[in-house]
Write a protein that holds these residues in place. Structure first.
Motif, short mmCIF file in Angstrom:
data_model
loop_
_atom_site.label_atom_id
_atom_site.label_comp_id
_atom_site.label_asym_id
_atom_site.label_seq_id
_atom_site.Cartn_x
_atom_site.Cartn_y
_atom_site.Cartn_z
N VAL A 82 21.77 -22.97 31.70
CA VAL A 82 21.80 -21.87 30.92
C VAL A 82 21.61 -22.27 29.43
CG1 VAL A 82 23.37 -20.29 29.94
CG2 VAL A 82 23.66 -20.96 32.54
N THR A 124 31.66 -17.50 23.81
CA THR A 124 31.58 -16.49 24.80
C THR A 124 32.76 -15.61 25.08
OG1 THR A 124 30.42 -18.19 26.13
CG2 THR A 124 31.29 -16.34 27.44
N TRP A 236 33.57 -23.01 22.14
CA TRP A 236 33.38 -23.91 23.02
C TRP A 236 33.44 -25.28 21.95
CZ3 TRP A 236 32.50 -23.92 27.88
CH2 TRP A 236 31.97 -22.39 28.58
N TRP A 244 35.20 -18.56 35.35
CA TRP A 244 35.59 -17.38 35.53
C TRP A 244 35.36 -16.95 36.73
CZ3 TRP A 244 31.37 -18.83 32.57
CH2 TRP A 244 30.00 -18.20 33.05
N HIS A 251 31.82 -11.11 31.14
CA HIS A 251 31.64 -12.14 29.93
C HIS A 251 30.30 -11.76 29.43
CE1 HIS A 251 29.59 -13.93 33.50
NE2 HIS A 251 28.75 -14.38 32.93
N ALA A 253 27.81 -13.71 26.33
CA ALA A 253 27.45 -14.81 25.55
C ALA A 253 26.97 -14.37 24.37
CB ALA A 253 26.44 -15.78 26.60
N MET A 264 24.30 -25.31 28.57
CA MET A 264 25.34 -25.12 29.45
C MET A 264 25.06 -25.42 31.02
SD MET A 264 26.92 -24.27 26.83
CE MET A 264 28.94 -23.39 27.01
C1 SIN Z 1 26.35 -16.66 31.45
O1 SIN Z 1 26.62 -17.35 32.53
O2 SIN Z 1 26.31 -15.28 31.42
C2 SIN Z 1 26.21 -17.37 30.22
C3 SIN Z 1 27.64 -17.69 29.81
C4 SIN Z 1 27.42 -18.60 28.40
O3 SIN Z 1 26.39 -19.11 28.38
O4 SIN Z 1 28.49 -18.58 27.82
#
Ligand code: SIN
Length: 275
Positions: A82, A124, A236, A244, A251, A253, A264
């Protein structure tokens, strides 16, 4: 020192203190599993997980669901990158969603490990879908009882879709786009509690209704679930991990760090059919 489960500030999630994820005993795992089922997202600080250790921890929760869209880390197909490069403007997951709701058997959850962080920003947000369901008025609960919704990823990962842009073309994968139908209110497979299971990223309409017919109620549910009291913001730090549950949370980001890199490592754990 024993494990401590401390509610995160805001309406979603809990921090698990006093653990090293590389040496969790079976008794520790039971406590962590309970915290996960109860809170929808759990956070860990000051961890040091190599790629192999990340995979080993994920396997304690179930099978790994290999991502069909994101590039993986070299040598580790189980770990999706990510990433936002310094020059990129789009990020991954920059809107409220829950992962894999477009799959017939949606993934249980994702374990996200911070590898490269911007100096500032890149937090996030998480929202609590147990609370979203529980605080619906009785008439709405009655209206959605037995109702199902159609989820799709074609508008996100298909041709001419959100990720089909020069920065992210490698994500676009028509062969893997798909649709699935799930109850709007699910009984969570781990906790037995009711949770709202529609999300702005992937839910298109109610089964048997057009997108236009579905819009008023769908948007009412989205607006309700987005209320600030159901959400938390996770900042972070090096060594931070968020894990999660896609069936109990959304969520988002935040994309507020242009000109800086963020990377990530994400492992997604397979789930079960939802009812
Ligand atoms: C995601 O998996 O949607 C990204 C979450 C993130 O990068 O904080």
């Amino acid at each position: 020192m024993g494990i401590e489960i401390r509610k995160h500030e805001g309406g979603c999630g809990a921090e698990v203190l006093g653990v090293d994820l590389n040496s969790l005993s079976d008794a520790d795992m039971r406590i962590v599993r309970r915290a996960y089922a109860d809170n929808g997202v759990i956070f860990f600080r000051d961890q040091s997980l190599s790629e192999d250790e990340h995979i080993a921890f994920a396997r304690r929760w179930g099978e790994i669901d290999i991502n069909k869209f994101f590039p993986h880390i070299a040598g580790y197909p189980e770990i999706a990158a990510v990433r936002k490069e310094k020059a990129q403007k789009t990020n991954i997951g920059g809107g409220w969603h829950t992962d894999h709701s477009y799959d017939r058997i949606p993934a249980m959850g994702s374990i996200l490990v911070a590898r490269v962080l911007p100096d500032q920003g890149g937090d996030t947000l998480f929202a609590n879908m147990y609370s979203a369901y529980e605080t619906l008025d009785d008439a709405t609960k009655k209206e959605i009882a037995g109702l199902k919704a159609v989820h799709s990823n074609a508008h996100v990962f298909g041709s001419n879709a959100y990720y089909d842009n020069p920065e992210r073309r490698e994500f676009s994968n028509d062969a893997a786009v798909g649709e699935a139908v799930h109850p709007v209110a699910i009984t969570h497979p781990l906790s037995g509690r009711k949770a709202l299971y529609v999300n702005p990223g992937f839910t298109l309409r109610f089964e048997g209704k057009s997108p236009e017919e579905s819009r008023p109620l769908l948007h009412q549910l989205f607006a309700h679930a987005m209320k600030p009291e159901f959400s938390s913001r996770f900042q972070w730090r090096p060594g931070s991990i968020a894990f999660w549950d896609n069936r109990a949370t959304w969520h988002f980001a935040l994309n507020d760090y242009h000109g800086e890199e963020r990377l990530m490592h994400r492992i997604t754990v397979a789930g079960v059919a939802l009812h």
